[in-house]
Design an enzyme around this catalytic site. Sequence first.
Site, PDB file in Angstrom:
ATOM      1  N   PHE A  73      24.053  25.104  42.436  1.00 51.89           N
ATOM      2  CA  PHE A  73      24.500  26.428  42.912  1.00 51.89           C
ATOM      3  C   PHE A  73      25.847  26.231  43.618  1.00 51.89           C
ATOM      4  O   PHE A  73      26.037  26.597  44.773  1.00 51.89           O
ATOM      5  CB  PHE A  73      23.469  27.064  43.859  1.00 51.89           C
ATOM      6  CG  PHE A  73      22.070  27.099  43.316  1.00 51.89           C
ATOM      7  CD1 PHE A  73      21.664  28.127  42.464  1.00 51.89           C
ATOM      8  CD2 PHE A  73      21.156  26.104  43.635  1.00 51.89           C
ATOM      9  CE1 PHE A  73      20.357  28.164  41.953  1.00 51.89           C
ATOM     10  CE2 PHE A  73      19.858  26.127  43.138  1.00 51.89           C
ATOM     11  CZ  PHE A  73      19.457  27.157  42.297  1.00 51.89           C
ATOM     12  N   ASP A 101      26.437  25.640  38.149  1.00 49.34           N
ATOM     13  CA  ASP A 101      26.353  27.049  38.534  1.00 49.34           C
ATOM     14  C   ASP A 101      26.283  27.872  37.244  1.00 49.34           C
ATOM     15  O   ASP A 101      26.866  27.491  36.229  1.00 49.34           O
ATOM     16  CB  ASP A 101      27.567  27.475  39.367  1.00 49.34           C
ATOM     17  CG  ASP A 101      27.297  28.736  40.169  1.00 49.34           C
ATOM     18  OD1 ASP A 101      27.111  28.639  41.404  1.00 49.34           O
ATOM     19  OD2 ASP A 101      27.252  29.834  39.568  1.00 49.34           O
ATOM     20  N   SER A 102      25.579  29.005  37.328  1.00 50.90           N
ATOM     21  CA  SER A 102      25.415  29.828  36.117  1.00 50.90           C
ATOM     22  C   SER A 102      26.573  30.799  35.908  1.00 50.90           C
ATOM     23  O   SER A 102      26.670  31.421  34.858  1.00 50.90           O
ATOM     24  CB  SER A 102      24.097  30.609  36.187  1.00 50.90           C
ATOM     25  OG  SER A 102      24.071  31.378  37.366  1.00 50.90           O
ATOM     26  N   ASP A 158      21.705  24.962  47.095  1.00 49.91           N
ATOM     27  CA  ASP A 158      22.118  26.116  47.913  1.00 49.91           C
ATOM     28  C   ASP A 158      21.927  27.397  47.099  1.00 49.91           C
ATOM     29  O   ASP A 158      22.902  28.063  46.729  1.00 49.91           O
ATOM     30  CB  ASP A 158      23.588  25.940  48.343  1.00 49.91           C
ATOM     31  CG  ASP A 158      24.042  27.032  49.295  1.00 49.91           C
ATOM     32  OD1 ASP A 158      23.177  27.692  49.909  1.00 49.91           O
ATOM     33  OD2 ASP A 158      25.270  27.226  49.423  1.00 49.91           O
ATOM     34  N   ARG A 165      29.038  21.905  55.058  1.00 48.49           N
ATOM     35  CA  ARG A 165      29.776  21.149  54.030  1.00 48.49           C
ATOM     36  C   ARG A 165      30.328  19.860  54.634  1.00 48.49           C
ATOM     37  O   ARG A 165      30.305  18.797  54.006  1.00 48.49           O
ATOM     38  CB  ARG A 165      30.918  22.009  53.488  1.00 48.49           C
ATOM     39  CG  ARG A 165      30.448  23.173  52.656  1.00 48.49           C
ATOM     40  CD  ARG A 165      31.587  24.129  52.357  1.00 48.49           C
ATOM     41  NE  ARG A 165      31.105  25.248  51.566  1.00 48.49           N
ATOM     42  CZ  ARG A 165      31.569  26.489  51.643  1.00 48.49           C
ATOM     43  NH1 ARG A 165      32.559  26.772  52.474  1.00 48.49           N
ATOM     44  NH2 ARG A 165      31.072  27.437  50.889  1.00 48.49           N
ATOM     45  N   CYS A 177      18.944  30.934  52.338  1.00 45.04           N
ATOM     46  CA  CYS A 177      19.679  31.994  53.041  1.00 45.04           C
ATOM     47  C   CYS A 177      18.837  33.265  53.097  1.00 45.04           C
ATOM     48  O   CYS A 177      19.360  34.357  53.275  1.00 45.04           O
ATOM     49  CB  CYS A 177      21.029  32.247  52.390  1.00 45.04           C
ATOM     50  SG  CYS A 177      20.935  32.722  50.667  1.00 45.04           S
TER      51      CYS A 177
HETATM   52  N1  SAH Z   1      27.072  26.390  47.556  1.00 42.50           N
HETATM   53  C1  SAH Z   1      28.015  27.450  47.364  1.00 42.50           C
HETATM   54  C2  SAH Z   1      27.452  28.844  47.522  1.00 42.50           C
HETATM   55  C3  SAH Z   1      26.261  29.158  46.662  1.00 42.50           C
HETATM   56  S1  SAH Z   1      25.991  30.839  46.400  1.00 42.50           S
HETATM   57  C4  SAH Z   1      29.230  27.241  48.260  1.00 42.50           C
HETATM   58  O1  SAH Z   1      29.223  26.289  49.056  1.00 42.50           O
HETATM   59  O2  SAH Z   1      30.149  28.040  48.208  1.00 42.50           O
HETATM   60  C5  SAH Z   1      24.809  30.809  45.129  1.00 42.50           C
HETATM   61  C6  SAH Z   1      25.358  30.453  43.763  1.00 42.50           C
HETATM   62  O3  SAH Z   1      24.246  30.327  42.897  1.00 42.50           O
HETATM   63  C7  SAH Z   1      26.257  31.476  43.115  1.00 42.50           C
HETATM   64  O4  SAH Z   1      27.466  30.866  42.777  1.00 42.50           O
HETATM   65  C8  SAH Z   1      25.530  31.918  41.839  1.00 42.50           C
HETATM   66  O5  SAH Z   1      26.399  32.096  40.720  1.00 42.50           O
HETATM   67  C9  SAH Z   1      24.633  30.752  41.602  1.00 42.50           C
HETATM   68  N2  SAH Z   1      23.373  30.999  40.890  1.00 42.50           N
HETATM   69  C10 SAH Z   1      22.470  31.974  41.108  1.00 42.50           C
HETATM   70  N3  SAH Z   1      21.384  31.794  40.338  1.00 42.50           N
HETATM   71  C11 SAH Z   1      21.601  30.655  39.621  1.00 42.50           C
HETATM   72  C12 SAH Z   1      20.836  29.925  38.662  1.00 42.50           C
HETATM   73  N4  SAH Z   1      19.622  30.312  38.313  1.00 42.50           N
HETATM   74  N5  SAH Z   1      21.363  28.799  38.157  1.00 42.50           N
HETATM   75  C13 SAH Z   1      22.604  28.389  38.516  1.00 42.50           C
HETATM   76  N6  SAH Z   1      23.343  29.030  39.420  1.00 42.50           N
HETATM   77  C14 SAH Z   1      22.859  30.156  39.972  1.00 42.50           C
END
Ligand code: SAH
Length: 395
Positions: free
Chosen positions: A227, A249-250, A299, A211, A339
């Site tokens: 995400f 984010d979803s 991410d 970050r 990941c």
């Molecule tokens: N970048 C974040 C961590 C990401 S974790 C950080 O720095 O903290 C992955 C995230 O993707 C989760 O919040 C989950 O809700 C979201 N997610 C999973 N599938 C998704 C999709 N199809 N569209 C949007 N968000 C999604």
Amino acid sequence: MVDVILKKGKEKAVLQRHPWVFSGAIERVKGKPANGDVVRLVSAQGTFMAYGFYNDKSRVALRLLEWNEEVPVDEAWFRAKVADAVNARRHVLADGENNTCRLIFSEADYLPGLIVDKYADHLAVQVLTSGIENNMPVIIDELQKLLHPKSIFDKSDASSRQHEGLVTENKLLWGSQPPELVEVKENGITYGINIAEGQKSGFYCDQRDNRCILASYAKGKKVLDCFSYTGGFTLNSLKSEAASVTSVDSSALAVETLNENIRLNNFDAAKHQAIKADVNSQLRRFKDDGEKFDVIVLDPPKYAPSRSALDRASRAYKDLNRIAMLLLNDGGLLATFSCSGAMDMETFKQVLAWAALDAGKQVQFIHQFCQPEDHPVRSSFPEGEYLKGLLCRVF
Ligand code: SAH
């Protein structure tokens, strides 16, 4: 203590101190250990090889702990391993800018199946093996002695628990119920962490360093954080004076917590918008609308839970990255992560190369991201390396 006899020819990984013994590598079990018991692994010739946790429900029937026969795996052994791991993290917390990190990272800290995350004065644990479950009273006691937390919360809802025949847990183990949002500091930024309802143990502290690195490119830029969860990349970009940040984010709870985090830090809400949507659909909407960005973060969650899922996952990663590349201004930056442990860095670069080709773009890899020091990788356990990313300049 029960002896477990290894099949002839299966010694190499054990001698190299890999902590897993698959059920197929076991010749015979002398006696009837209970799941979670510590047993002795011996070679076909009868020589001692290691002590480990036994579990006949898991494909990984033995999780090795100690390779020195003279060192008994007793209460003092667990206390020492917990203390070693916790003390090694003092470096992460030393600068006063951080009071959250991973204190114990399973096999990497010689405690297979135990994850402990620190959220200011609160601890969240994930107990993923029956062996660790059996030893939790000692582990909790040692954590209390070392850290004096206000609470220790069990957030063992990982699917891997099912492989060990364990049920999901979401309960207070010790202390008083943590507040709905525990305030923590990472890189000097405040986050509200919902331990009980949030994803995993509440926060993804494995992206702490990444970050910061990303934020160093964000000043004056139009950033898209896909995400975004509770806003790790978003908040760091705003702190670095990004011109604007859009987060996608979803999860409704993630978006709500992210908006709360913007307020907690007094960032300019006018520079930020959070969209609750599926990233794949949202990226296509941006494309249809002719929207462009200077910096895009991808991410996503783990697309490849195992090696057998790698082909399908590679196509999903490729498609996601291809469309993101199309949304970048010329020379823009794509910070893209995986990941999935099954996807190594070389394969990930290949996926990016395919994505670039399909998008009709050129890509320069300008930085390689990895997991931070509180998520160490043991040389004898390469499976512990899961987080990788590439910062790409896209033309
Ligand atoms: N970048 C974040 C961590 C990401 S974790 C950080 O720095 O903290 C992955 C995230 O993707 C989760 O919040 C989950 O809700 C979201 N997610 C999973 N599938 C998704 C999709 N199809 N569209 C949007 N968000 C999604």
